[in-house]
Scaffold this active site. Sequence first.
Site, PDB file in Angstrom:
ATOM      1  N   PRO A  86      -0.749  -2.960  14.196  1.00  6.56           N
ATOM      2  CA  PRO A  86      -1.494  -1.706  14.073  1.00  6.56           C
ATOM      3  C   PRO A  86      -1.136  -0.686  15.159  1.00  6.56           C
ATOM      4  CG  PRO A  86      -2.968  -3.517  14.687  1.00  6.56           C
ATOM      5  CD  PRO A  86      -1.616  -4.114  14.457  1.00  6.56           C
ATOM      6  N   GLU A 113      -4.865 -12.963  18.253  1.00  6.47           N
ATOM      7  CA  GLU A 113      -5.062 -11.682  18.938  1.00  6.47           C
ATOM      8  C   GLU A 113      -3.748 -10.923  19.122  1.00  6.47           C
ATOM      9  OE1 GLU A 113      -8.012 -10.209  19.671  1.00  6.47           O
ATOM     10  OE2 GLU A 113      -8.742 -11.915  18.504  1.00  6.47           O
ATOM     11  N   ARG A 151      12.646  -0.500  -3.356  1.00  6.42           N
ATOM     12  CA  ARG A 151      12.730   0.513  -4.411  1.00  6.42           C
ATOM     13  C   ARG A 151      13.894   1.471  -4.180  1.00  6.42           C
ATOM     14  NH1 ARG A 151       9.279   3.921  -4.872  1.00  6.42           N
ATOM     15  NH2 ARG A 151       9.081   4.087  -7.118  1.00  6.42           N
ATOM     16  N   ASP A 166       9.080  10.272  -8.022  1.00  7.12           N
ATOM     17  CA  ASP A 166       7.822   9.683  -7.573  1.00  7.12           C
ATOM     18  C   ASP A 166       7.056  10.571  -6.604  1.00  7.12           C
ATOM     19  OD1 ASP A 166       7.825   7.280  -8.934  1.00  7.12           O
ATOM     20  OD2 ASP A 166       9.176   6.357  -7.478  1.00  7.12           O
TER      21      ASP A 166
HETATM   22  N1  ADE Z   1      -1.211  -6.308  11.509  1.00  8.29           N
HETATM   23  C1  ADE Z   1      -2.552  -6.125  11.586  1.00  8.29           C
HETATM   24  N2  ADE Z   1      -2.889  -4.899  11.186  1.00  8.29           N
HETATM   25  C2  ADE Z   1      -1.736  -4.267  10.843  1.00  8.29           C
HETATM   26  C3  ADE Z   1      -1.407  -2.963  10.357  1.00  8.29           C
HETATM   27  N3  ADE Z   1      -2.335  -2.035  10.124  1.00  8.29           N
HETATM   28  N4  ADE Z   1      -0.123  -2.670  10.125  1.00  8.29           N
HETATM   29  C4  ADE Z   1       0.838  -3.582  10.364  1.00  8.29           C
HETATM   30  N5  ADE Z   1       0.598  -4.817  10.827  1.00  8.29           N
HETATM   31  C5  ADE Z   1      -0.677  -5.163  11.067  1.00  8.29           C
END
Ligand code: ADE
Length: 227
Positions: A86, A113, A151, A166
Amino acid sequence: MRFDVLTLFPEFVLGLQSYGLIGKAIEAGRIELGSIDIRNFSRDKHRRVDDAIFGGGPGMLMTPEPIYESIQSCRRAESKVLFLSPQGRVLDQALVQELAQEEHLILLCGHYEGIDQRIIDHYVDMEVSIGDYVLTGGEIPAMVLIDSISRFIDGVLGNEESVTEDSHYDGLLKYPVYTRPRVFQGHEVPEVLLSGDHGRIEAWRQEQSLEVTRQKRPDLLKKSSDN
Ligand code: ADE
């Protein structure tokens, strides 16, 4: 193009092999998919790959050695190592197309974690996020990456499907599309689409693309006028 996914759930990722166009592309050899179990590289007799966090804090971290060994097991000179996280660069169509130019992507999936920072600092080329929310692991993001990139690989989509039409290809959303019957529950197909006049149809589609984008995603119009 080859993808190697480094994961604690190799069978889950291999599910892609039996699904739709991606499955067919793998079968036809247009794309290659490897799924490598990080646990196979654990030195621990119980195959553990996690440990407590230095300095304290809740949960466990993935230890660096098995991840390092699993990267080494498949890395080539031309490989790019991506860590799904994330904290990464947020995936969009531009990044998808950029990554589609690569020959070999190694997709590292984290759990618990997270992973030891030294892996990210020294062995990862790019961190990629699929959006500003947190998932329980990197496997689904890795599969999102494989699907969206594939793709753009020649021969993965049939002729009848064109990536250039697309949503997001040119920064706009796609125009509305219709099929038979001409009248469904009293609702008609727009007259212009039945006219056979390709110039008018093309103009209508462009106008609709802009209109749909203005209504649903005005931020995209702003983004393209900023560029
Ligand atoms: N692992 C946990 N959350 C994630 C996300 N939003 N994007 C990529 N990998 C992740």
